[in-house]
Every structure is written in structure tokens, then in C-alpha cells.
Design a protein around this motif. Structure first.
Motif, PDB file in Angstrom:
ATOM      1  N   THR A   1       1.027  -1.139  -0.136  1.00  0.00           N
ATOM      2  CA  THR A   1      -0.008   0.013  -0.038  1.00  0.00           C
ATOM      3  C   THR A   1       0.885   1.095  -0.107  1.00  0.00           C
ATOM      4  O   THR A   1       1.628   1.363   0.816  1.00  0.00           O
ATOM      5  CB  THR A   1      -0.787   0.006   1.138  1.00  0.00           C
ATOM      6  N   ILE A   2       0.660   2.133  -0.976  1.00  0.00           N
ATOM      7  CA  ILE A   2       1.305   3.510  -0.953  1.00  0.00           C
ATOM      8  C   ILE A   2       0.536   4.476  -0.455  1.00  0.00           C
ATOM      9  O   ILE A   2      -0.860   4.406  -0.583  1.00  0.00           O
ATOM     10  CB  ILE A   2       1.666   3.858  -2.298  1.00  0.00           C
ATOM     11  N   SER A   3       1.246   5.623   0.284  1.00  0.00           N
ATOM     12  CA  SER A   3       0.308   6.498   0.934  1.00  0.00           C
ATOM     13  C   SER A   3       1.367   7.690   0.735  1.00  0.00           C
ATOM     14  O   SER A   3       2.620   7.499   1.012  1.00  0.00           O
ATOM     15  CB  SER A   3      -0.342   6.168   2.127  1.00  0.00           C
ATOM     16  N   ARG A   4       0.940   8.827   1.173  1.00  0.00           N
ATOM     17  CA  ARG A   4       1.614  10.034   1.511  1.00  0.00           C
ATOM     18  C   ARG A   4       1.231  11.150   2.506  1.00  0.00           C
ATOM     19  O   ARG A   4       0.095  10.970   2.913  1.00  0.00           O
ATOM     20  CB  ARG A   4       1.497  10.809   0.107  1.00  0.00           C
TER      21      ARG A   4
ATOM     22  N   TYR B   1       5.094   6.754   1.613  1.00  0.00           N
ATOM     23  CA  TYR B   1       5.248   5.262   2.273  1.00  0.00           C
ATOM     24  C   TYR B   1       4.989   4.381   1.528  1.00  0.00           C
ATOM     25  O   TYR B   1       4.151   4.490   0.707  1.00  0.00           O
ATOM     26  CB  TYR B   1       4.120   5.485   3.586  1.00  0.00           C
ATOM     27  N   LEU B   2       5.458   3.313   1.859  1.00  0.00           N
ATOM     28  CA  LEU B   2       5.119   2.055   1.043  1.00  0.00           C
ATOM     29  C   LEU B   2       4.994   0.940   2.002  1.00  0.00           C
ATOM     30  O   LEU B   2       6.121   0.393   2.780  1.00  0.00           O
ATOM     31  CB  LEU B   2       6.272   1.496   0.141  1.00  0.00           C
ATOM     32  N   GLN B   3       3.793   0.533   2.606  1.00  0.00           N
ATOM     33  CA  GLN B   3       3.452  -0.502   3.435  1.00  0.00           C
ATOM     34  C   GLN B   3       3.592  -1.884   2.603  1.00  0.00           C
ATOM     35  O   GLN B   3       2.848  -2.314   1.774  1.00  0.00           O
ATOM     36  CB  GLN B   3       2.336  -0.322   4.055  1.00  0.00           C
ATOM     37  N   MET B   4       4.596  -2.497   2.928  1.00  0.00           N
ATOM     38  CA  MET B   4       4.631  -4.019   2.354  1.00  0.00           C
ATOM     39  C   MET B   4       4.100  -5.076   3.391  1.00  0.00           C
ATOM     40  O   MET B   4       4.372  -5.065   4.732  1.00  0.00           O
ATOM     41  CB  MET B   4       6.238  -4.164   2.124  1.00  0.00           C
ATOM     42  N   SER B   5       3.579  -6.212   2.763  1.00  0.00           N
ATOM     43  CA  SER B   5       3.125  -7.220   3.931  1.00  0.00           C
ATOM     44  C   SER B   5       3.196  -8.512   2.925  1.00  0.00           C
ATOM     45  O   SER B   5       3.297  -8.281   1.472  1.00  0.00           O
ATOM     46  CB  SER B   5       1.758  -6.843   3.891  1.00  0.00           C
TER      47      SER B   5
END
Length: 116
Positions: free
Chosen positions: A68-71, A79-83
Motif C-alpha cells: 500500500t502506497i500512501s503519502r 510510504y510503502l507499506q509492504m506485507s
């Protein structure tokens, strides 16, 4: 002088969920689209995700549902939330600031290594 500085990489276990950050300086961050790319050893750099200035997001098929990318415009950070990381996600992850189809600035990258 524009700078993009990535952080949050490192050695992660298979299935892990790290979060990458990219802090921007020297630019009006909120007006730019931001993206993440990655480059695995021996491979070309590839697109991972993008978030436009208006919040619209786009993902490469191989990360849909996992990343998920967010700013945060007040922090000038993307941000890049990786899972559910897999060994094949091992790569250097680069932050980029884009204008249309063009990459205006690159960060220096942060290494993510996924151990099986």
C-alpha cells in the motif's frame, strides 16, 4: 536542491511487513506524483506503485493486495507499506518524484532482503 531519502529497508523474514519511507526536501511535495520502483539483482528497474498528488493510487500487478502506497503531505513523505513479503521481493527500492510520465528525481534507494 531536491533530495529524496529512503529508509526502512533491511533484512526481513518471509511473510514480513516492513514499511518504507521516503522523505522529500527542496520541493513543493504536495504538487507532485510520487512512486516506488525496485531493482532486483541482475534485473531491470521496475515500477511498483504510484500515488498522485490527488491521492489516486496505482500498483503493479505483482504487488496488488500486498503493498500500500500512501503519502503525508505535512511531513513531505511517501510510504510503502509492504506485507506478505516473498523472497522474490528482494530488491533495492527507489523512491521517485514524477511529472507526467517523466521521472524528475530519484532517491538513492533502500535495500530490502527477504529471507526464506
Amino acid at each position: 536542491q531536491v533530495q529524496l531519502v529512503e529508509s526502512g529497508g533491511g533484512l526481513v523474514q518471509d511473510g514480513g511487513s516492513p514499511r518504507l519511507s521516503c522523505a522529500a526536501s527542496g520541493v513543493t511535495f504536495s504538487t507532485y506524483d510520487m512512486a516506488w520502483f525496485r531493482q532486483a539483482p541482475g534485473k531491470e528497474r521496475e515500477f511498483v506503485a504510484r500515488i498522485n498528488w490527488n491521492g489516486n493510487t496505482y500498483y503493479a500487478d505483482f504487488v496488488k493486495g500486498r503493498f500500500t502506497i500512501s503519502r503525508g503531505n505535512t511531513k513531505n513523505t511517501v510510504y510503502l507499506q509492504m506485507s506478505s513479503l516473498k523472497p522474490e521481493d528482494t530488491a533495492v527500492y527507489y523512491c521517485a518524484m514524477t511529472s507526467g510520465a517523466a521521472i524528475k528525481y530519484w532517491g538513492r534507494g533502500t535495500q530490502v532482503a527477504v529471507s526464506s
